[in-house]
Structures are given as C-alpha cells and as structure tokens.
Design a protein around this motif. Sequence first.
Motif, PDB file in Angstrom:
ATOM      1  N   GLN B  72       0.831  -1.206   0.000  1.00 28.19           N
ATOM      2  CA  GLN B  72       0.000   0.000   0.000  1.00 28.19           C
ATOM      3  C   GLN B  72       0.869   1.260   0.000  1.00 28.19           C
ATOM      4  O   GLN B  72       0.610   2.207  -0.752  1.00 28.19           O
ATOM      5  N   ILE B  73       1.915   1.258   0.814  1.00 31.17           N
ATOM      6  CA  ILE B  73       2.799   2.428   0.871  1.00 31.17           C
ATOM      7  C   ILE B  73       3.498   2.638  -0.477  1.00 31.17           C
ATOM      8  O   ILE B  73       3.535   3.749  -1.019  1.00 31.17           O
ATOM      9  N   MET B  74       4.034   1.560  -1.035  1.00 33.32           N
ATOM     10  CA  MET B  74       4.723   1.648  -2.338  1.00 33.32           C
ATOM     11  C   MET B  74       3.757   2.115  -3.407  1.00 33.32           C
ATOM     12  O   MET B  74       4.086   2.933  -4.260  1.00 33.32           O
ATOM     13  N   TRP B  75       2.532   1.582  -3.335  1.00 35.05           N
ATOM     14  CA  TRP B  75       1.542   1.943  -4.347  1.00 35.05           C
ATOM     15  C   TRP B  75       1.240   3.433  -4.288  1.00 35.05           C
ATOM     16  O   TRP B  75       1.206   4.118  -5.305  1.00 35.05           O
ATOM     17  N   PHE B  76       1.027   3.952  -3.074  1.00 31.76           N
ATOM     18  CA  PHE B  76       0.690   5.373  -2.966  1.00 31.76           C
ATOM     19  C   PHE B  76       1.860   6.270  -3.349  1.00 31.76           C
ATOM     20  O   PHE B  76       1.666   7.383  -3.812  1.00 31.76           O
ATOM     21  N   TYR B  77       3.091   5.767  -3.184  1.00 30.81           N
ATOM     22  CA  TYR B  77       4.230   6.612  -3.516  1.00 30.81           C
ATOM     23  C   TYR B  77       4.593   6.549  -4.991  1.00 30.81           C
ATOM     24  O   TYR B  77       4.851   7.566  -5.620  1.00 30.81           O
ATOM     25  N   PHE B  78       4.571   5.341  -5.552  1.00 32.78           N
ATOM     26  CA  PHE B  78       5.046   5.192  -6.931  1.00 32.78           C
ATOM     27  C   PHE B  78       3.935   5.136  -7.967  1.00 32.78           C
ATOM     28  O   PHE B  78       4.100   5.593  -9.087  1.00 32.78           O
ATOM     29  N   ALA B  79       2.782   4.537  -7.615  1.00 34.43           N
ATOM     30  CA  ALA B  79       1.724   4.347  -8.605  1.00 34.43           C
ATOM     31  C   ALA B  79       0.703   5.474  -8.599  1.00 34.43           C
ATOM     32  O   ALA B  79       0.351   6.012  -9.648  1.00 34.43           O
ATOM     33  N   PHE B  80       0.282   5.859  -7.402  1.00 35.26           N
ATOM     34  CA  PHE B  80      -0.773   6.861  -7.266  1.00 35.26           C
ATOM     35  C   PHE B  80      -0.458   8.176  -7.992  1.00 35.26           C
ATOM     36  O   PHE B  80      -1.324   8.703  -8.705  1.00 35.26           O
ATOM     37  N   PRO B  81       0.793   8.720  -7.878  1.00 36.08           N
ATOM     38  CA  PRO B  81       1.086  10.000  -8.553  1.00 36.08           C
ATOM     39  C   PRO B  81       0.927   9.920 -10.073  1.00 36.08           C
ATOM     40  O   PRO B  81       0.627  10.927 -10.718  1.00 36.08           O
ATOM     41  N   ILE B  82       1.101   8.746 -10.658  1.00 32.32           N
ATOM     42  CA  ILE B  82       0.979   8.612 -12.109  1.00 32.32           C
ATOM     43  C   ILE B  82      -0.459   8.838 -12.548  1.00 32.32           C
ATOM     44  O   ILE B  82      -0.730   9.475 -13.567  1.00 32.32           O
ATOM     45  N   ILE B  83      -1.426   8.318 -11.751  1.00 35.08           N
ATOM     46  CA  ILE B  83      -2.830   8.444 -12.151  1.00 35.08           C
ATOM     47  C   ILE B  83      -3.523   9.632 -11.509  1.00 35.08           C
ATOM     48  O   ILE B  83      -4.667   9.928 -11.826  1.00 35.08           O
ATOM     49  N   SER B  84      -2.855  10.328 -10.554  1.00 35.26           N
ATOM     50  CA  SER B  84      -3.522  11.472  -9.928  1.00 35.26           C
ATOM     51  C   SER B  84      -2.848  12.756 -10.392  1.00 35.26           C
ATOM     52  O   SER B  84      -1.674  12.753 -10.738  1.00 35.26           O
ATOM     53  N   PRO B  85      -3.592  13.869 -10.400  1.00 38.18           N
ATOM     54  CA  PRO B  85      -3.046  15.128 -10.919  1.00 38.18           C
ATOM     55  C   PRO B  85      -2.030  15.780  -9.978  1.00 38.18           C
ATOM     56  O   PRO B  85      -1.298  16.658 -10.401  1.00 38.18           O
ATOM     57  N   PHE B  86      -1.988  15.389  -8.703  1.00 37.33           N
ATOM     58  CA  PHE B  86      -1.085  16.076  -7.784  1.00 37.33           C
ATOM     59  C   PHE B  86       0.029  15.157  -7.292  1.00 37.33           C
ATOM     60  O   PHE B  86      -0.104  13.940  -7.280  1.00 37.33           O
ATOM     61  N   ASP B  87       1.105  15.776  -6.873  1.00 38.01           N
ATOM     62  CA  ASP B  87       2.260  15.038  -6.371  1.00 38.01           C
ATOM     63  C   ASP B  87       2.033  14.614  -4.935  1.00 38.01           C
ATOM     64  O   ASP B  87       1.198  15.164  -4.225  1.00 38.01           O
ATOM     65  N   ILE B  88       2.824  13.679  -4.499  1.00 43.86           N
ATOM     66  CA  ILE B  88       2.643  13.180  -3.156  1.00 43.86           C
ATOM     67  C   ILE B  88       4.030  12.982  -2.553  1.00 43.86           C
ATOM     68  O   ILE B  88       4.930  12.450  -3.213  1.00 43.86           O
ATOM     69  N   ASP B  89       4.227  13.478  -1.320  1.00 47.52           N
ATOM     70  CA  ASP B  89       5.553  13.303  -0.729  1.00 47.52           C
ATOM     71  C   ASP B  89       5.599  12.014   0.083  1.00 47.52           C
ATOM     72  O   ASP B  89       4.593  11.309   0.220  1.00 47.52           O
ATOM     73  N   THR B  90       6.792  11.707   0.617  1.00 47.12           N
ATOM     74  CA  THR B  90       6.952  10.413   1.285  1.00 47.12           C
ATOM     75  C   THR B  90       6.043  10.303   2.510  1.00 47.12           C
ATOM     76  O   THR B  90       5.468   9.250   2.761  1.00 47.12           O
ATOM     77  N   PHE B  91       5.897  11.419   3.256  1.00 46.99           N
ATOM     78  CA  PHE B  91       5.055  11.353   4.446  1.00 46.99           C
ATOM     79  C   PHE B  91       3.605  11.081   4.069  1.00 46.99           C
ATOM     80  O   PHE B  91       2.939  10.224   4.658  1.00 46.99           O
ATOM     81  N   ALA B  92       3.110  11.815   3.041  1.00 47.97           N
ATOM     82  CA  ALA B  92       1.718  11.642   2.636  1.00 47.97           C
ATOM     83  C   ALA B  92       1.465  10.215   2.159  1.00 47.97           C
ATOM     84  O   ALA B  92       0.440   9.613   2.486  1.00 47.97           O
ATOM     85  N   ALA B  93       2.409   9.667   1.389  1.00 52.82           N
ATOM     86  CA  ALA B  93       2.229   8.307   0.877  1.00 52.82           C
ATOM     87  C   ALA B  93       2.188   7.304   2.017  1.00 52.82           C
ATOM     88  O   ALA B  93       1.327   6.414   2.068  1.00 52.82           O
ATOM     89  N   ALA B  94       3.135   7.464   2.964  1.00 55.16           N
ATOM     90  CA  ALA B  94       3.173   6.543   4.100  1.00 55.16           C
ATOM     91  C   ALA B  94       1.920   6.694   4.955  1.00 55.16           C
ATOM     92  O   ALA B  94       1.322   5.698   5.397  1.00 55.16           O
ATOM     93  N   ALA B  95       1.496   7.954   5.172  1.00 54.16           N
ATOM     94  CA  ALA B  95       0.318   8.193   6.001  1.00 54.16           C
ATOM     95  C   ALA B  95      -0.930   7.624   5.342  1.00 54.16           C
ATOM     96  O   ALA B  95      -1.800   7.055   6.008  1.00 54.16           O
ATOM     97  N   LEU B  96      -1.031   7.766   4.015  1.00 52.81           N
ATOM     98  CA  LEU B  96      -2.197   7.215   3.306  1.00 52.81           C
ATOM     99  C   LEU B  96      -2.229   5.699   3.424  1.00 52.81           C
ATOM    100  O   LEU B  96      -3.259   5.106   3.764  1.00 52.81           O
ATOM    101  N   GLY B  97      -1.083   5.087   3.118  1.00 54.10           N
ATOM    102  CA  GLY B  97      -1.029   3.624   3.168  1.00 54.10           C
ATOM    103  C   GLY B  97      -1.352   3.087   4.551  1.00 54.10           C
ATOM    104  O   GLY B  97      -2.271   2.276   4.724  1.00 54.10           O
ATOM    105  N   LEU B  98      -0.642   3.606   5.562  1.00 56.02           N
ATOM    106  CA  LEU B  98      -0.863   3.118   6.921  1.00 56.02           C
ATOM    107  C   LEU B  98      -2.222   3.549   7.469  1.00 56.02           C
ATOM    108  O   LEU B  98      -2.868   2.802   8.202  1.00 56.02           O
TER     109      LEU B  98
END
Lengths: 263, 219
Positions: B72-98
Amino acid sequence: MSLEILSCRNLKKQFVENQVLRGIDLQINKGESLAIIGASGSGKSTLLRCLNFLEIPSSGEVSLRGELIGSRQNGQVLYQERDLIPIRAKIGMVFQHFNLFPHMTVLQNVMEGPRTVLKLPKSEYESRAISYLEKVGIPEKRNAYPSELSGGQQQRVAIARALAMEPEIMLFDEATSALDPELVGEVLDVILKLMQEGLTCVLVTHELGFAYSAAQRVLFMHNGVVLEEGSAYDVLVEPQQPRTIEFLRGHSRFQLPSPKNSQ
Amino acid sequence: MEHVWDFQTVFASWSLLSQGLFNTLKLGLLTLITGLFFGFFVGLGRYSRSSWVNFPAGVFVEVFRNTPALVQIMWFYFAFPIISPFDIDTFAAAALGLGLNTTAFCAEIFRGGIQSIHRGQWEAGKALGMTYREQVLRIILPQAVVRMIPAFMNRVVELMKMTSLASVIAFGELMHQAKTISTYHFNPIESYTVAALLFFLVISPFAFLVYHLENRFRK
C-alpha cells in the motif's frame, strides 16, 4: 365506555419462508389486562414485538389510540423508522431477559428513558425514576449495578424503567420465564399491582395461574392465528377448541396434590 | 575477526535519530487517530441495512486488510502519482497507506466490539423510544469500547512497528535514519541495535498495557 388504546388489523409477519403471524385482529382497550398464551412457536412473542415495532409487520395495520401507525401507500402500510420512534416511547416493553443496561446503575437505568428520550430536566427525571423504583419496591438498590441484583430484582428494575416513560400501555414478553421459581412471585405481584391500578397491560405468559387470576381477557394463539379468545374463565377453564384443551392439559399434567388433612 | 564496538558514531548522530523518532511518532499517531475516526464510521457502515453503505464499507475493509501495508505504501508513492493530478511526498504516501490500513483494522475492531453486545441491549434502547444514534451513543458504545480497548492497544503496537515500512520510500522515520547512519559510518550493528532499542522503548508500554488490561477484564 371503552377507549381503544392499541389495535391491529390483519397483522401478518413472515420471516423468510416462515409465516409466523397469519392475520391477527386485536383490540386492546384502556385499563384492560390481556394475557396471550400458546405453545412456543405459536407467534405470541412475535405479535407482541410487532405491536411496538421491534419487528416490522410484513403487512396489516396497527393503530395507537385509533391513529394508524405508519403511512399508507397503494393500500399497503409503509413503516419508516422515524415514524416508529415516537410510537415506541408510548409503549412500555418488558423483556424475558430484562435487558437492563449493565454499565448503568439501577437509578441510571430507570432515568435513561425520561432523560434521553423525553429530555426532561434533571430534577424531574431523577425524582420520577425514584418514585417508580419505590413503586416496584426496590428504592434502596438505586446505586447498585444490575449484576449485583437477583433476577427478580432486575426484572422489577426493568419494569420501573419502562414505567418511567409513563407509557399508554405495557407489554410483558414472558417477563417471568427466565426467573428461578422462587423469584417469580415478586415480579407477578408488581405486575398485578399495575393491572389493579388500571394500567393497560398485555402479557405473553406461561404462568396460566397468573393469567387466570389477573387477566380480564385471554387469547390462545396457535400457528400464527388467534384460536380462542374470551374471559380468563372461558378460555382457561372451559375452553372450546380442541387445540386449547390439549395445550392446557399439557400444562396441568403434573400437579402437587393438596395436603390430606385440609379440606 | 573481533568486532570493535563503536556506539560513539551513533550517538554523534543523535539529531538524525531524534528526528527519526519524531517522524515515527508523528506518522504513527496521525494514522492512529485518523484510523480510529474513520474506522468507527466504516465499522458502523458495515452494519447499515442499505447495501449502498455496507457493500463499499465491506469492500474497503477487505481490500486494505488483505493487502500488505508495504504494498500500500509503495503503491501510494510510486503508482498513485501517475494516475492522480497532484504530487505526493513520502510522508503523505506513508500516512495514506498506513492510515487506510489502520482504518480497515479499526473498523473490524469496532464491528467486532459492537457485535459482541447482545441484541437485547439494542432492543431495550429501541423500546424506550431511542433513535439509532442514541442507542449507539448511550447504550452500545459505552459497553463495547471497554471490550475493544485491548484490541486497540494491539493495533497501536502493530501500527508503530509498521511505521518502519515507510523507510522503503525514504521517509525519514527511525528505521530510515538508522540506515542512513549505518551506511555513513559503516556501523550497522550499533545503529540498528539503537534503533531497535528505541522502537522497543516506544512500543513496549502499549504491549504491557495490553497485558494489564486483559488481566483486568478477565476478572
């Protein structure tokens, strides 16, 4: 003059494949005491639970003081939760297993309805709760928790909790079935007192002796219909229907004899 | 070969470690609070009679409960930004996944806790004329929450450990900081040992609290 409190017409209830109520017509008048008897599975508890909408009837009409509950649509009655909530507040219910709130003291249990539902001020809901605890004879237990009470005491608190809402009618769903035999009497005494004071009561019961001495009218249910109805004497002592006779025989099969030296 | 213990270099990097500790706590507490909050509603949602509510709630729980938090963390950091219009930093990706993972688990704890309350309690509230909301708040939750506490504490323990997964996307939590120190000073034994001790210090109070509470409820 008889004033109708609660009535139902052609009430039916179906659980998946199982038709539990097959069209019940019933009218309960003010001050009346009615006992519903019948074998388990006859639908008597379901009928009681449909009258205060703990179960939603599959079809049929229920009226409180002549006013139809729910909204009529294309000849069918539609029951929506928001219409039923104020109705339930006017109908007291006592359960077989008491269902007291274990995280509250006795007093808090009895105050809960007037406080949360009726939204009375503190001074009022507290004095009201105490007066109903006095009525059921256990004001001294007000600060105890339900788990510290005997079954009979718990059921009396549950009765006080229902009474504190000052309902138009009280429903008792096998109120003494879960009690040890020696505790049944104290609960029946309270119910009897309420009936004598003119409170409208409907009780589903296996205590035929109590039904005979306390209820003005008795209903015998079998297989989802009312098979026999009449005065306590007519139904319990001189029943006409073979099913009723069979049921009553089953209940009086084992009885203690009277002592030899008494008349 | 004799290992020469060298904790000096680790303690010299204390600012890195304390930064990591702070980030670990930040990530853990934020996801715990959001997980508890949203988990409550998802858990109740699974009770809803409307399948428009209970079906998505069920799907949500099963998806996030049955996929690894690392994925989930990897997905939000590496995959999610490709399909979403906004960037995501490491904290946001980790927080979303967890956070979503914790929401799913907390929803199950709420559901289980609420389910453990006898149906007669709902009916007693209902028969008094209570609304659904009043039944939940006055009758069900006060009883259920007490039973849920050990499960929630376990969740805290699991969650605090899972925060270390955020090191794979280079979020500067404790594990990542230890890795940085070890590669810089070539002292993996010392830096990972200190990191493990710090994790233990943060997490073990919750674990002991679980034992304590379980003992208390058993009585």
